[in-house]
Design an enzyme around this catalytic site. Structure first.
Site, PDB file in Angstrom:
ATOM      1  N   ASP A 169       0.725  -1.180   0.214  1.00  0.00           N
ATOM      2  CA  ASP A 169      -0.117  -0.083   0.007  1.00  0.00           C
ATOM      3  C   ASP A 169       0.810   1.170  -0.152  1.00  0.00           C
ATOM      4  O   ASP A 169       0.584   2.499   0.630  1.00  0.00           O
ATOM      5  CB  ASP A 169      -0.896   0.069   1.273  1.00  0.00           C
ATOM      6  CG  ASP A 169      -1.633  -1.311   1.264  1.00  0.00           C
ATOM      7  OD1 ASP A 169      -2.518  -1.788   0.288  1.00  0.00           O
ATOM      8  OD2 ASP A 169      -1.773  -1.846   2.457  1.00  0.00           O
TER       9      ASP A 169
ATOM     10  N   LYS B 283       2.224   2.089  -5.229  1.00  0.00           N
ATOM     11  CA  LYS B 283       2.872   1.692  -6.451  1.00  0.00           C
ATOM     12  C   LYS B 283       1.964   1.877  -7.563  1.00  0.00           C
ATOM     13  O   LYS B 283       2.495   2.083  -8.573  1.00  0.00           O
ATOM     14  CB  LYS B 283       3.098   0.111  -6.154  1.00  0.00           C
ATOM     15  CG  LYS B 283       4.141  -0.329  -5.080  1.00  0.00           C
ATOM     16  CD  LYS B 283       4.231  -1.790  -5.224  1.00  0.00           C
ATOM     17  CE  LYS B 283       3.196  -2.416  -4.608  1.00  0.00           C
ATOM     18  NZ  LYS B 283       2.728  -2.498  -2.920  1.00  0.00           N
TER      19      LYS B 283
ATOM     20  N   GLY C 296      -4.261  -4.437  -4.029  1.00  0.00           N
ATOM     21  CA  GLY C 296      -5.185  -3.188  -4.306  1.00  0.00           C
ATOM     22  C   GLY C 296      -4.442  -1.743  -4.674  1.00  0.00           C
ATOM     23  O   GLY C 296      -3.812  -1.242  -3.919  1.00  0.00           O
ATOM     24  N   HIS C 297      -4.421  -1.439  -5.930  1.00  0.00           N
ATOM     25  CA  HIS C 297      -3.679  -0.524  -6.105  1.00  0.00           C
ATOM     26  C   HIS C 297      -4.879   0.536  -6.776  1.00  0.00           C
ATOM     27  O   HIS C 297      -5.739   0.328  -7.640  1.00  0.00           O
ATOM     28  CB  HIS C 297      -2.803  -0.531  -7.631  1.00  0.00           C
ATOM     29  CG  HIS C 297      -1.844  -1.455  -7.228  1.00  0.00           C
ATOM     30  ND1 HIS C 297      -0.892  -2.209  -8.222  1.00  0.00           N
ATOM     31  CD2 HIS C 297      -1.185  -1.919  -6.194  1.00  0.00           C
ATOM     32  CE1 HIS C 297      -0.053  -2.765  -7.564  1.00  0.00           C
ATOM     33  NE2 HIS C 297      -0.150  -2.923  -6.408  1.00  0.00           N
TER      34      HIS C 297
ATOM     35  N   GLN D 167       1.889  -6.237  -3.162  1.00  0.00           N
ATOM     36  CA  GLN D 167       2.247  -6.497  -1.758  1.00  0.00           C
ATOM     37  C   GLN D 167       3.870  -5.720  -1.848  1.00  0.00           C
ATOM     38  O   GLN D 167       3.779  -4.823  -2.550  1.00  0.00           O
ATOM     39  CB  GLN D 167       2.460  -7.973  -1.240  1.00  0.00           C
ATOM     40  CG  GLN D 167       0.985  -8.521  -1.122  1.00  0.00           C
ATOM     41  CD  GLN D 167       0.494  -8.992  -2.564  1.00  0.00           C
ATOM     42  OE1 GLN D 167       1.255  -9.786  -3.329  1.00  0.00           O
ATOM     43  NE2 GLN D 167      -0.684  -8.640  -2.977  1.00  0.00           N
TER      44      GLN D 167
HETATM   45  P1  IMP Z   1      -2.747 -12.975   1.931  1.00  0.00           P
HETATM   46  O1  IMP Z   1      -1.760 -12.313   0.801  1.00  0.00           O
HETATM   47  O2  IMP Z   1      -4.291 -12.623   1.352  1.00  0.00           O
HETATM   48  O3  IMP Z   1      -2.532 -14.198   2.166  1.00  0.00           O
HETATM   49  O4  IMP Z   1      -2.346 -12.164   3.341  1.00  0.00           O
HETATM   50  C1  IMP Z   1      -1.040 -12.166   3.869  1.00  0.00           C
HETATM   51  C2  IMP Z   1      -0.724 -11.078   4.504  1.00  0.00           C
HETATM   52  O5  IMP Z   1      -0.272 -10.014   3.645  1.00  0.00           O
HETATM   53  C3  IMP Z   1      -1.803 -10.269   5.193  1.00  0.00           C
HETATM   54  O6  IMP Z   1      -1.315  -9.456   6.339  1.00  0.00           O
HETATM   55  C4  IMP Z   1      -2.468  -9.202   4.417  1.00  0.00           C
HETATM   56  O7  IMP Z   1      -3.085  -8.146   5.061  1.00  0.00           O
HETATM   57  C5  IMP Z   1      -0.949  -8.798   3.553  1.00  0.00           C
HETATM   58  N1  IMP Z   1      -1.386  -8.383   2.228  1.00  0.00           N
HETATM   59  C6  IMP Z   1      -1.712  -9.009   1.366  1.00  0.00           C
HETATM   60  N2  IMP Z   1      -1.785  -8.267   0.051  1.00  0.00           N
HETATM   61  C7  IMP Z   1      -1.624  -6.851   0.488  1.00  0.00           C
HETATM   62  C8  IMP Z   1      -1.479  -5.746  -0.336  1.00  0.00           C
HETATM   63  O8  IMP Z   1      -1.564  -5.596  -1.522  1.00  0.00           O
HETATM   64  N3  IMP Z   1      -1.301  -4.491   0.788  1.00  0.00           N
HETATM   65  C9  IMP Z   1      -0.905  -4.841   1.834  1.00  0.00           C
HETATM   66  N4  IMP Z   1      -1.110  -5.906   2.658  1.00  0.00           N
HETATM   67  C10 IMP Z   1      -1.441  -6.876   2.050  1.00  0.00           C
END
Ligand code: IMP
Length: 474
Positions: A51, A54, A78-79, A263
């Protein structure tokens, strides 16, 4: 000399589109790399826990590249991108899709929920964005997120007997587990309905045997799953290509490629705050495995950091502010997840973690986002070392045990107490804001070539002769 310095961006901006016999669609053809920086293919990689902004940086860069590639993650990303008073939220589609001219590829390392992708495409098309098969492609090696992956993800994260990671609940972790266990279903397995249904039956039955305690999973039938996913898969089939040959051809043609990370570094499954991470390699090491380009085809890496830090989900966060300062950052920065709407945890900038990200990714340049969120702070703190068990530590620890014990050691600088939204140059920033940016650069030994002072494309400052300018951003 000036022409040479601008050559990189100019040549890429001039990318021509020619018909490709192999790909059966439009293929951009670039003009070669910049004589100054030698960078044709560049990656954008988050330096924190995601977040960072990007989407905005990729959006600013995209028009200067022939192709934008996502290489890991899924619709957990989520961009948000804002321009011309319009707001777009992207989850699976590469952010270059908003540009309407370059090709966008979902690489093999991405896990794709077909229903979520079709919904995202439909939403964007309703906002006037074109998503033709010429402009948007999916690697046939990309894995499919299936309904049972989503069910398992949500079950585990809410089960009292399992470690709560605070996942996005989109089925990302289980899909990567299936991939590593050699049980996953890929787009290339979904070209014909009957073969796909057969494979699905085997996978679903096995999942139901192993997870017989998950009632939502055991009651799922093959017909249910097919009814849910097959229309979406059929809708996506025209976009499916051989991603490896496609990127090979682009590189042969010297077309510039922008690799868009999702991420970020501290969520990387190998290098992040394990086990509180996502399930893919979300730092620069993931690019080749997730797209199929050889390492020598990655010429530059740009790191993205906020001027402070946020994190969603569980896990260590050394500089987290749980009181009113953290709340103020959340409100001013609108720190609520694009994917889940969850409030983000907020804190000061952690330079120990940022330097770790710089070393790990080999950043050529940094973009500092949301500097304007600090506009009202009296004093700005930043973490320069950790105290763990009474010892000063300057490296980012691997162990959760150590990370949970960190007491941040801060330095501080005075705030600037004035709006930066309309600043157009680094030199035009208030002196205290310039001092903060310089403190970041010198601590992590990486130039800050872009500073964002608001959500809109226009609220972006790039350094004269910095990497963004050399890539063509004005
Ligand atoms: P998952 O990717 O849904 O398995 O989540 C694993 C961890 O990564 C959790 O703490 C999510 O909140 C975090 N996470 C996954 N995608 C994002 C993102 O795009 N931005 C911020 N945190 C993320």
């Amino acid at each position: 000399m000036l022409a040479k310095q601008r050559g990189c961006g100019q040549s890429q901006a001039l990318a021509l589109f020619v018909a490709s016999d192999k790909m059966g669609g439009l293929m951009p053809r670039g003009q070669g790399s910049c004589e100054v920086c030698k960078m044709r293919n560049v990656a954008v990689i988050g330096a924190q826990w995601g977040d960072e902004g990007k989407g905005k940086v990729v959006d600013v860069l995209a028009r200067h590249f022939g192709c934008v590639v996502r290489f890991q993650g899924g619709n957990n990303a989520g961009h948000s991108v804002q321009f011309g008073g319009r707001h777009f939220a992207l989850h699976l589609l590469p952010s270059g899709i908003l540009e309407g001219q370059n090709i966008n590829l979902i690489g093999n390392g991405v896990v794709v929920d077909p229903c979520a992708l079709v919904a995202e495409m439909t939403g964007l098309e309703q906002q006037g964005i074109s998503i033709s098969a010429d402009l948007f492609k999916i690697s046939d090696r990309a894995h499919l997120v299936m309904p049972y992956h989503r069910i398992l993800d949500q079950f585990r994260d809410t089960s009292p007997t399992q470690r709560k990671i605070g996942t996005t609940g989109k089925g990302i972790g289980p899909t990567y587990e299936w991939k590593a266990a050699r049980r996953g279903l890929r787009f290339c397995d979904a070209l014909a309905r009957s073969g796909f249904e057969q494979r699905l039956r085997i996978e679903l039955e096995q999942a139901q045997r192993v997870y017989s305690n998950v009632s939502e999973l055991t009651t799922l039938t093959v017909d249910d799953v097919m009814d849910q996913v097959w229309p979406a898969i059929e809708r996506l089939q025209p976009h499916v290509i051989d991603g490896v040959s496609f990127l090979y051809e682009l590189n042969q043609n010297k077309t510039s490629i922008l690799f868009e990370g999702a991420q970020a570094t501290l969520l990387d499954v190998d290098f992040g705050t394990y086990p509180y991470v996502t399930s893919s390699n979300s730092c620069a090491v993931g690019i080749t495995a997730g797209s199929g380009v050889p390492p020598r085809c990655i010429h530059g890496v740009i790191g993205i950091t906020k001027a402070y830090t946020t994190r969603v989900g569980e896990g260590p966060f050394p500089t987290e502010l749980t009181g009113s300062t953290g709340d103020a950052l959340r409100v001013r920065g609108h720190e609520y997840g694009t994917t889940t709407g969850r409030p983000r945890r907020c804190g000061w900038l952690d330079l120990v973690a940022l330097r770790y990200a710089c070393q790990l990714n080999g950043y050529d340049s940094l973009a500092v986002m949301k500097l304007d969120v600090l506009d009202e702070c009296d004093q700005i703190e930043f973490c320069v070392a950790y105290e763990i068990d009474g010892k000063t530590v300057t490296q980012f620890p691997a162990s959760l045990h150590h990370l949970q014990k960190v007491k941040p050691i801060y330095e501080s600088l005075p705030g600037w107490k004035t709006s930066t939204n309309t600043c157009k140059t680094l030199e035009g920033l208030p002196p205290a804001a310039q001092a903060y940016v310089q403190a970041v650069e010198s601590f992590v030994s990486c130039p800050v070539d872009l500073v964002s002072v608001g959500p809109d494309r226009s609220e972006t400052i790039t350094r004269e002769n910095g990497l963004f300018r050399r890539l063509g951003v004005s």
